[in-house]
Design a protein around this motif. Sequence first.
Motif, mmCIF file in Angstrom:
data_model
loop_
_atom_site.group_PDB
_atom_site.id
_atom_site.type_symbol
_atom_site.label_atom_id
_atom_site.label_comp_id
_atom_site.label_asym_id
_atom_site.label_seq_id
_atom_site.Cartn_x
_atom_site.Cartn_y
_atom_site.Cartn_z
ATOM 1 N N ALA A 274 -11.872 -0.165 -0.262
ATOM 2 C CA ALA A 274 -11.444 -1.438 0.335
ATOM 3 C C ALA A 274 -11.724 -2.620 -0.585
ATOM 4 O O ALA A 274 -11.054 -3.655 -0.486
ATOM 5 N N SER B 17 -8.533 -3.588 -2.320
ATOM 6 C CA SER B 17 -7.305 -3.766 -1.541
ATOM 7 C C SER B 17 -6.551 -5.016 -1.979
ATOM 8 O O SER B 17 -5.313 -5.010 -2.055
ATOM 9 N N THR C 22 -0.654 4.775 -0.965
ATOM 10 C CA THR C 22 -1.873 5.286 -0.340
ATOM 11 C C THR C 22 -1.785 6.767 0.005
ATOM 12 O O THR C 22 -2.733 7.526 -0.211
ATOM 13 N N ASP D 241 0.829 -1.205 0.000
ATOM 14 C CA ASP D 241 0.000 0.000 0.000
ATOM 15 C C ASP D 241 0.863 1.254 0.000
ATOM 16 O O ASP D 241 0.487 2.290 0.555
ATOM 17 N N ARG E 269 -4.753 -4.276 -5.175
ATOM 18 C CA ARG E 269 -3.543 -3.483 -4.984
ATOM 19 C C ARG E 269 -2.399 -4.330 -4.430
ATOM 20 O O ARG E 269 -1.232 -4.135 -4.802
ATOM 21 N N HIS E 270 -2.709 -5.281 -3.575
ATOM 22 C CA HIS E 270 -1.678 -6.206 -3.089
ATOM 23 C C HIS E 270 -1.143 -7.039 -4.255
ATOM 24 O O HIS E 270 0.074 -7.218 -4.398
#
Length: 294
Positions: free
Chosen positions: A199, A202, A158, A155, A205-206
């Motif tokens: 979210a 998420s 962010t 992240d 994004r990982h």
Amino acid sequence: MKRFILLILLLPVLNFAQELNATVKVNYEQLPNQVKDRLIGFERAVSDYLNNNKFSEQVWEYEKINCTFNIFFTSGSEDFRYKAQVVVTSQRAIYQSTRRSLMMSVMDNAWDFVYEKNQAMYFNPMDFEALTSFLDFYAYIIIGFDSDSYGPDPDGGTEYFNRALDIALRGASSRYSDGWIAESTSYNRRGLVEDLLNASYSQFRHDFMHYHFDGLDIIEKDRIRGQKAMVKMINNLADRKDKLNPRSVLLKTFFDAKAGEIVDNLKDYPDKTIFEKLKRINPANISKYDQALK
């Protein structure tokens, strides 16, 4: 930490304080000559702004991020108000390779701002200014994508995406709201940054980090392991397809940049059903995936 940080730290006194290595090109063909004359120096001013300002607070010890801003003016008025379309692209270095990976390529149709001849451009992240805040927004998105693509923090981008969202929110309440408000269009700034911070994305994004750091960066030396990281991302997207917005601006932006790269790196992957999954996830590039299946 980026793999090549040690190499860069050993280089002799190079200035990596600024994050961007931006190329700016401006097209004035749609404007009358008297309006063009008022824009003399605009290209250089935008280039200087992007390349000479520092958008992050920490010392940038990494390689500068190559990016381009191709600006196409569509109108100009007597009160110095302009509208333009902008194609924004950025690239990421691939570890121990001369190749680069396209990280984003977007067509933004709604830059609306005021500019007077030889106007100075100042970086002021506290206030919204239609001319420079547009550039700030994309600087943060570019840096955020780059930061997201390296381990160990999946992240890493962010903080930059949050800054971009702050600009979008202030832009939406300004008299230059076009492009800053959420719209059901194939691409808009607000949709992109809200997806990035949602979210629901998420896991993506990982996987985005692993796709680059454990996939693209090593695939030339360890093809099986590199492909595994890329395939994992696709499988995770396929598993969550029904839970994600089919009109996601983030996924459109990702696949617009990456579809060809994915095919190039997985064309010899033994399980061809991966391309059937890609066709369901990303039908806009179905022809590329059909070609890989042949």
